[in-house]
Design a protein around this motif. Sequence first.
Motif, PDB file in Angstrom:
ATOM      1  N   ARG A 109     -18.999 -29.545 -33.047  1.00  0.00           N
ATOM      2  CA  ARG A 109     -18.305 -30.829 -33.192  1.00  0.00           C
ATOM      3  C   ARG A 109     -19.105 -31.683 -34.169  1.00  0.00           C
ATOM      4  O   ARG A 109     -20.306 -31.861 -34.009  1.00  0.00           O
ATOM      5  CB  ARG A 109     -18.190 -31.517 -31.836  1.00  0.00           C
ATOM      6  CG  ARG A 109     -17.353 -32.749 -31.828  1.00  0.00           C
ATOM      7  CD  ARG A 109     -17.133 -33.207 -30.369  1.00  0.00           C
ATOM      8  NE  ARG A 109     -16.501 -34.482 -30.305  1.00  0.00           N
ATOM      9  CZ  ARG A 109     -15.185 -34.674 -30.330  1.00  0.00           C
ATOM     10  NH1 ARG A 109     -14.382 -33.632 -30.397  1.00  0.00           N
ATOM     11  NH2 ARG A 109     -14.671 -35.882 -30.271  1.00  0.00           N
ATOM     12  N   VAL A 141     -13.361 -36.457 -37.022  1.00  0.00           N
ATOM     13  CA  VAL A 141     -14.176 -35.543 -36.231  1.00  0.00           C
ATOM     14  C   VAL A 141     -13.656 -34.132 -36.487  1.00  0.00           C
ATOM     15  O   VAL A 141     -12.448 -33.885 -36.406  1.00  0.00           O
ATOM     16  CB  VAL A 141     -14.104 -35.879 -34.723  1.00  0.00           C
ATOM     17  CG1 VAL A 141     -14.852 -34.844 -33.901  1.00  0.00           C
ATOM     18  CG2 VAL A 141     -14.641 -37.269 -34.469  1.00  0.00           C
ATOM     19  N   THR A 143     -13.869 -30.151 -35.302  1.00  0.00           N
ATOM     20  CA  THR A 143     -14.294 -29.310 -34.181  1.00  0.00           C
ATOM     21  C   THR A 143     -13.960 -27.855 -34.475  1.00  0.00           C
ATOM     22  O   THR A 143     -13.075 -27.565 -35.282  1.00  0.00           O
ATOM     23  CB  THR A 143     -13.595 -29.726 -32.871  1.00  0.00           C
ATOM     24  OG1 THR A 143     -12.188 -29.578 -33.041  1.00  0.00           O
ATOM     25  CG2 THR A 143     -13.918 -31.158 -32.504  1.00  0.00           C
TER      26      THR A 143
END
Length: 150
Positions: A109, A141, A143
Amino acid sequence: MARHRSDPRGGARITLAVTTVVVALALLAVGAYALFDALNTKSGATDAASGGASSSSSANSSPSGRPPVLMITVTGKQCDIFVSTPGNSDILVNRTFQHGETFIADQPRLQVGISDGGAVEIRVNGVRRPAGKPGQQLSFVATNDGSKPT
């Protein structure tokens, strides 16, 4: 005959001189440490491709055969890039990249900040992210769980 007294300011002058030398040495040590850290971070945390983004699939994938979680290539003149783990607990990169430089990270992440969305090509898990407008700041973000970046 009068008694001779020492100048009361003499001790203060010596203390001030010693304090100045100690502060100067401390600043020199902090500066040397920062320079050493900056030089090591630049070469260790980034994967700069001097000839631009590689089209080879082996260069764009991690050892496990899957693409890296994040790959940013600067296509414009330059761009400030900030990448860290959640909560900024580990800053992977925080510097200005020049045209053709690539940053690759493969943590689960990642928090990403980009100063000019129109000057970069971004891939998250091998999928190209839509380009931003020139001068637009991007923050998202990334991931590795297969979900789309937010």
